[in-house]
Design a protein around this motif. Sequence first.
Motif, short mmCIF file in Angstrom:
data_model
loop_
_atom_site.label_atom_id
_atom_site.label_comp_id
_atom_site.label_asym_id
_atom_site.label_seq_id
_atom_site.Cartn_x
_atom_site.Cartn_y
_atom_site.Cartn_z
N ARG A 94 0.78 -1.35 0.00
CA ARG A 94 0.02 -0.01 0.07
C ARG A 94 0.62 1.30 0.00
NH1 ARG A 94 -2.57 -3.01 4.06
NH2 ARG A 94 -1.97 -1.56 5.58
N VAL A 95 2.06 1.44 0.91
CA VAL A 95 2.63 2.41 1.01
C VAL A 95 3.67 2.52 -0.35
CG1 VAL A 95 2.47 2.55 3.40
CG2 VAL A 95 4.68 1.58 2.37
N LEU A 96 3.98 1.58 -0.91
CA LEU A 96 4.90 1.55 -2.04
C LEU A 96 4.13 2.22 -2.99
CD1 LEU A 96 7.12 -1.78 -2.32
CD2 LEU A 96 7.67 0.73 -2.42
N LEU A 97 2.74 1.88 -3.37
CA LEU A 97 1.93 2.26 -4.27
C LEU A 97 1.80 4.02 -4.20
CD1 LEU A 97 -0.82 -0.18 -4.66
CD2 LEU A 97 0.79 0.48 -6.49
N HIS A 98 1.81 4.38 -2.94
CA HIS A 98 1.52 5.93 -2.94
C HIS A 98 2.73 6.51 -3.16
CE1 HIS A 98 -2.51 6.58 -1.42
NE2 HIS A 98 -2.32 5.35 -0.85
N ALA B 14 -7.58 5.38 -9.20
CA ALA B 14 -7.34 4.29 -8.38
C ALA B 14 -6.69 4.69 -6.92
CB ALA B 14 -6.34 3.29 -9.03
N LEU B 15 -5.67 5.34 -6.79
CA LEU B 15 -5.10 5.74 -5.54
C LEU B 15 -6.00 6.01 -4.54
CD1 LEU B 15 -2.04 5.17 -5.20
CD2 LEU B 15 -1.70 7.59 -5.25
N PRO B 16 -6.91 6.93 -4.41
CA PRO B 16 -7.62 7.18 -3.54
C PRO B 16 -8.38 6.09 -2.78
CG PRO B 16 -8.32 8.86 -5.08
CD PRO B 16 -7.43 7.79 -5.79
N ARG B 17 -8.53 4.60 -3.59
CA ARG B 17 -9.18 3.63 -3.07
C ARG B 17 -8.02 2.68 -2.45
NH1 ARG B 17 -12.32 1.33 -7.85
NH2 ARG B 17 -13.14 -0.31 -6.11
N VAL B 18 -6.78 3.06 -2.38
CA VAL B 18 -5.74 2.15 -1.84
C VAL B 18 -5.44 3.05 -0.30
CG1 VAL B 18 -3.48 1.53 -2.09
CG2 VAL B 18 -4.98 1.59 -4.03
N PRO B 19 -5.57 2.20 0.66
CA PRO B 19 -5.21 3.14 1.92
C PRO B 19 -3.90 3.19 2.04
CG PRO B 19 -6.74 0.98 2.18
CD PRO B 19 -6.27 0.89 0.81
N GLY B 20 -3.50 3.94 2.71
CA GLY B 20 -1.89 3.96 3.23
C GLY B 20 -1.79 3.42 4.29
N PRO B 21 -1.04 3.76 5.23
CA PRO B 21 -0.40 3.13 6.57
C PRO B 21 -1.65 3.06 7.20
CG PRO B 21 1.14 4.92 5.82
CD PRO B 21 0.03 5.25 5.05
N ARG B 22 -1.65 1.91 7.99
CA ARG B 22 -2.79 1.88 8.94
C ARG B 22 -2.47 1.30 10.23
NH1 ARG B 22 -6.50 -2.40 5.66
NH2 ARG B 22 -7.92 -2.36 7.59
N VAL B 23 -3.26 1.37 11.12
CA VAL B 23 -2.85 1.28 12.68
C VAL B 23 -3.72 0.02 13.14
CG1 VAL B 23 -2.36 2.18 14.94
CG2 VAL B 23 -2.05 3.88 13.13
N ALA C 115 8.25 5.46 6.28
CA ALA C 115 8.92 6.18 7.10
C ALA C 115 10.38 6.51 6.94
CB ALA C 115 8.72 5.69 8.60
N TYR C 116 11.36 5.49 6.25
CA TYR C 116 12.41 5.48 5.64
C TYR C 116 12.73 4.49 5.04
CZ TYR C 116 17.22 7.01 4.83
OH TYR C 116 18.13 7.46 4.44
N PRO C 117 13.06 4.34 3.48
CA PRO C 117 13.37 5.71 2.91
C PRO C 117 12.37 6.54 2.42
CG PRO C 117 13.66 3.72 1.52
CD PRO C 117 13.15 3.26 2.83
N GLY C 118 11.07 6.24 2.56
CA GLY C 118 10.10 6.98 2.05
C GLY C 118 9.82 8.38 2.74
N ALA C 119 8.91 9.11 2.33
CA ALA C 119 8.68 10.43 2.71
C ALA C 119 8.68 10.68 4.23
CB ALA C 119 7.52 11.06 1.87
#
Length: 822
Positions: A576-580, A606-615, A644-648
């Motif tokens: 999920r986070v790789l796609l964003h 498509a991207l608004p339907r792909v959740p980012g990080p979730r808790v 978180a690393y090496p992402g944004a």
Amino acid sequence: MTTDRPGRELLYRRPSSGWLDGLPLGNGRTGAMVQASADRLHLSLNDVTAWSGGVGSATRRGAITAERAAAARAEAAALWDQGRIVAAERALAALQQDYVQAFMPFADLVLRIDGVDGPLTRRLRLRDGEHVVVAGGITQRTLVSAVDGILLHRLTADRPVEIDLSLGTRLGDPRVTASADGAVLTLALPADVAPGHEPTEPALRWRVPGVQPLTGALAVSWRHDGRLDDGQCDGPSHDGCPRLRFTGVRHLELRLATATDFDGIGRPPRGSATERATSVLAGAAALDADTLHGRHLADHRALMDRFRLDLGPATHAGCPAAPDPRPVCRDPRPGPDAPRSAPDPDARGRATDPGSAALDTDERVLAAHAHPDGPLTADPDLLALLVDYGRYLVIASSRPGGLPATLQGLWNADPRPPWSSAYTLNINTEMNLWAAGPTDLAFTADPVLDLVEALADRGADTARRLYGARGWVAHHNTDAWANTLPTAGDASWALWPMGGVWLVRQLDELRRLDAVDDAWCRRLWPVAVGATEFALDLLTERPDGSLATWPSTSPENTFATDAGPAALTRGTGMDRVLLHELAASVRGLADRLALTHPVLDELDVALPRVPGPRVAADGTVLEWDTDRPATEPRHRHLSHLMFAYPGAGPGEHAAAVAATLDQRGDDSTGWSVVWKAAVRARLGDGDRAGTLLALALRPAWDAERGPHAGGLYRNLLAAHPPFQIDGNLGLPAVVADLLASGVDGTVHLLPALPVALADAGAVGGLVVHPGIVVDLRWSQGRPTAVSLTARSDRSSGHRLVRWRDRRWLVQLTPGVRTSVPL
């Protein structure tokens, strides 16, 4: 800066005790691990193009058809929907094929000198890229020049000596042809090398139907003032050719070049290895040794000097276990009332502490590790040495025109190396690139872009056949032949199809740092589009209307099911986070190049339907599609934290990221410890980052620590264990993030400075987003002098600078160094 400014070095006053006690040299093509004693010097040689196998290796047992792959995917999906996850993994195993090929040792050159004894010193001078051995009145200097493509070795004796020279290899069909002024060793690479985790396969095979393996050559010439007693060393040579004997020698000069008939990533062999090696020597023949040496120094120093770091001297390096007359047990710190100025960032690499200089490098590691306040307090310059060493190894192992650094960089002595010493794409190859941007070595990423282009070319067929998808795919492992297939092995790593996505995102980091030009970005653009097309086609709709990748795993972790451990899900946290992250890269490249493509519109949908990080329920970052019980909660991989690393950066999920790190624990493999330190730095937790760096700096040779406890070998190469270079190459980027960061558009000064490094220090040439070069000095944990330089119009204009709760607005002009009014 003066050209004769000393640099940091690795220093030893004892003979090498083995390959992992040797010292590495390289020019991105030829690597040499130098082992030395008073009377013997051993060059264990590598060539970056020396790989087993060939372009037919991946499909030597036949290719999976699109129909068979579609049936396997459909069966696996149905089983997974029924909750039979382990059975689904077994069904999907129909997509897997064998293993990738291995990076091989190449050859050995050994010099034996009669009658030499006495004290020995051996040094690896990082700023000079030179190995120096002094013993018994004999000095030997070795370098590998990127400018002229050769290894140059010079021996000078204070009296006439006798020297035996031998050449050998453990590869196939070796033959040595010698003349009065040189020799050529020819050899054959194996057609197949199985990794150690495939024990039922033959270790090495020299002939495989459908595979055309490589051939290689080592050419060496010599100049001397003595006599060559026997130059008739023609014929087979497995253990070396001992009959080349030089007598009455005071000066001996060797020039060496390696080559194979490798013709590019994923392409069949072409040409003559012997002609290539001898032509390199011929190209340098008209230049004398001093000129060659000077050309090498100018090139290598210019690269090393782009980034300057001073973390202060050792305050108390510790006492050796036995009585020792060297002055290592004193505290060089000034009294509490003595003034202390911050180091000059242009004075990087000076020997700031005579006490620590009295210790051999491995003794420094032991002493710093034994200090009750930890290694960063005891010897902060040891950490700075590791940063310089990491940058040195990047420069030595990866140059334009070559191949990327492998799991072991450019150095391997094992014909069946761990994990084939290949390219592992679920963290290790990306980590090898981490330092390229922030420490101003972007050119070392060129071979990775070459690899990605080759993967895109071959991976298009893999995407179509195995997934019915557009674009291109690469899985967790690849080699010099651009193998894009999922390899045999556990689903947790082998069935991960996002290798191309992460590689594109990592390469795009250089655009985000304004470290590459438009032509480089134009090369990245089509492979980024192709990776995006594949990722979009991998998406399937979930019952809640969200989109998730299928198949999906979280390298290399598993969760518990009633039928045993499993890895297969729909839409892991990492995917999920790789796609964003990938979407941001594609859009950024499009903006930079003023391009458009239908894939951008697809992302918008498509991207608004792909959740980012979730808790998850326990407050950690959700690793899989839902809360699932991990079979190994302290797993070494941080796959779902790559944002978180090496992402944004962690953003609003900082608390969950920290909780995940707490759950994972600190101790792990060398590369994992470095990754955890990088994430702690992004969280602004400098002291926890420092704790992790202390683990990375511990000795790995003094005790059995188990398979997942890293550290350093005696030559400071990073331990997984065994040796993997990613810990070395990733560490400089971590230290850079401790000192300055710009991922959110603001230049943050000292965002995660550990207390152990707060006393005083300086850094120069550190690059932060969106392409700003930072020169910084600090004292008592606060910045005392800061200047910023925008690389181009893209990073110029008004920029916000922040240290804790203080802020400054600075106007930057491209190429102009601007001071921040602290």
